[in-house]
Write an enzyme that holds these catalytic residues in place. Structure first.
Site, short mmCIF file in Angstrom:
data_model
loop_
_atom_site.label_atom_id
_atom_site.label_comp_id
_atom_site.label_asym_id
_atom_site.label_seq_id
_atom_site.Cartn_x
_atom_site.Cartn_y
_atom_site.Cartn_z
N THR A 115 -51.46 -4.71 -22.73
CA THR A 115 -51.47 -6.18 -22.74
C THR A 115 -52.54 -6.73 -21.81
O THR A 115 -52.92 -6.08 -20.83
CB THR A 115 -50.11 -6.75 -22.30
OG1 THR A 115 -49.81 -6.27 -20.97
CG2 THR A 115 -49.00 -6.33 -23.26
N ASN A 149 -53.07 -9.19 -19.03
CA ASN A 149 -52.28 -9.91 -18.03
C ASN A 149 -53.10 -11.12 -17.59
O ASN A 149 -54.11 -10.99 -16.91
CB ASN A 149 -51.99 -8.97 -16.85
CG ASN A 149 -51.05 -9.58 -15.83
OD1 ASN A 149 -50.74 -10.77 -15.89
ND2 ASN A 149 -50.63 -8.78 -14.87
N GLU A 200 -48.42 -12.15 -20.53
CA GLU A 200 -49.10 -10.96 -21.03
C GLU A 200 -49.18 -11.02 -22.55
O GLU A 200 -48.18 -11.30 -23.21
CB GLU A 200 -48.37 -9.70 -20.60
CG GLU A 200 -48.28 -9.54 -19.08
CD GLU A 200 -47.63 -8.24 -18.67
OE1 GLU A 200 -48.09 -7.18 -19.12
OE2 GLU A 200 -46.63 -8.29 -17.93
#
Length: 317
Positions: free
Chosen positions: A212, A214, A260
């Site tokens: 992901t 962030n 995220e």
């Protein structure tokens, strides 16, 4: 479109213009009515249109600590204004000294001496000047002296969002805080967006096979309620369907609240240090702690599948 920060940035040879003034956070559908009418009137008169807004939000100066969550940063508002056909945006630094300007002084200093207003377009509840003492009636009264017209536009559109409440930035913030992205999008006329820099996190998503981005959001950003959402991640001009997580990572007892975004079906993305945007389309589920990592992986797989379906259906409309 020209962008000015402060009265001193306005060109010395600036002529007459049509002006509208306000915070315009979110540039929602009600705001669009006012700004759109300002653009239309400017074209009728053959002069440029100008939007005047403030930074920081006036409430932060008048009542420190009361800065509302922002639906859009100033550069995003400028982009949206440009899409509406606005010729110039003036961002006035809102200082304690500026807040003490009387309504009459504000009119002379900003509208008359600098912008040479030919017309001013506002909503019915527009207030300005020290202690918000000025209103549209006073604005129109001084227009007779300083040769500008005033037009009032009703910005209070309504729909199903918020149970039928009139559209407003306040209502939009509330819906975002509740995770009602469908309602927020109805008011905004588009999905709600947050922006920020991609920073390194715990990298648990990468370890689980779902890396992901962030996103360290900008100060005062209106971040949706904790949960999992369908939406899009945009980086370097590329818009990618995404499954988005907001909140603390309950599975691993994390305490920091994060945003995220997992770019669906994308491999090998390196987004660290990039400024990205995340658009929230729909709420998928609340945050939860699962009995095992395997159960978590099943849930993430379901989230990704749902986000893929929702974004594809939206884009196909």
């Amino acid at each position: 479109m020209q962008r000015w920060r402060g009265l001193e940035d306005i060109p010395q040879d600036w002529g007459r213009s049509v002006v509208t003034i306000g915070s315009y956070d979110g540039v929602h559908r009600g705001h669009q009515l006012i700004v759109g009418r300002a653009v239309e009137r400017a074209r009728e008169l053959g002069v440029p249109s100008v939007v005047v807004t403030f930074d920081p939000h006036p409430s932060e100066v008048v009542r420190p600590g009361s800065h509302p969550p922002l639906l859009a940063p100033h550069h995003r508002r400028a982009e949206l204004m440009a899409d509406l056909g606005v010729d110039a945006v003036l961002i006035l630094p809102f200082t304690s000294e500026f807040s003490k300007l009387s309504p009459a002084d504000f009119i002379v200093k900003v509208l008359v001496d600098k912008l040479h207003a030919r017309a001013v377009i506002e909503g019915p509840n527009f207030r300005f000047g020290h202690r918000a003492a000025g209103n549209v009636a006073f604005l129109a009264e001084l227009g007779e002296t300083y040769d500008y017209e005033v037009e009032v536009v009703d910005l209070y559109v309504s729909g199903s969002a918020g149970g039928g409440e009139p559209f407003s930035s306040t209502l939009t913030r509330r819906l975002v805080a509740e995770g009602d992205m469908t309602g927020a999008a109805e008011i905004l006329g588009r999905p709600h967006r947050v922006e920020g820099i991609v920073v390194r996190g715990a990298q648990r998503g990468r370890e689980l096979g779902f890396p992901t981005a962030n996103v360290e959001t900008l100060p005062h950003t209106a971040v949706p309620a904790d949960g999992v959402y369908a939406g899009w991640l945009t980086a370097d001009g590329e818009r990618m369907p995404a499954a988005i997580s907001v909140g603390t990572n309950l599975q691993f007892d994390a305490t920091e609240r994060t945003v995220e975004a997992y770019a669906i079906d994308r491999v090998g993305l390196d987004l660290y240090g990039l400024h990205v945007s995340v658009d929230f389309l729909a709420y998928v589920r609340g945050m939860a702690k699962f009995d095992s990592v395997d159960a978590l992986l099943v849930a993430i797989g379901d989230d990704v599948k749902r986000a893929r379906e929702l974004t594809a259906a939206y884009d196909a409309r």
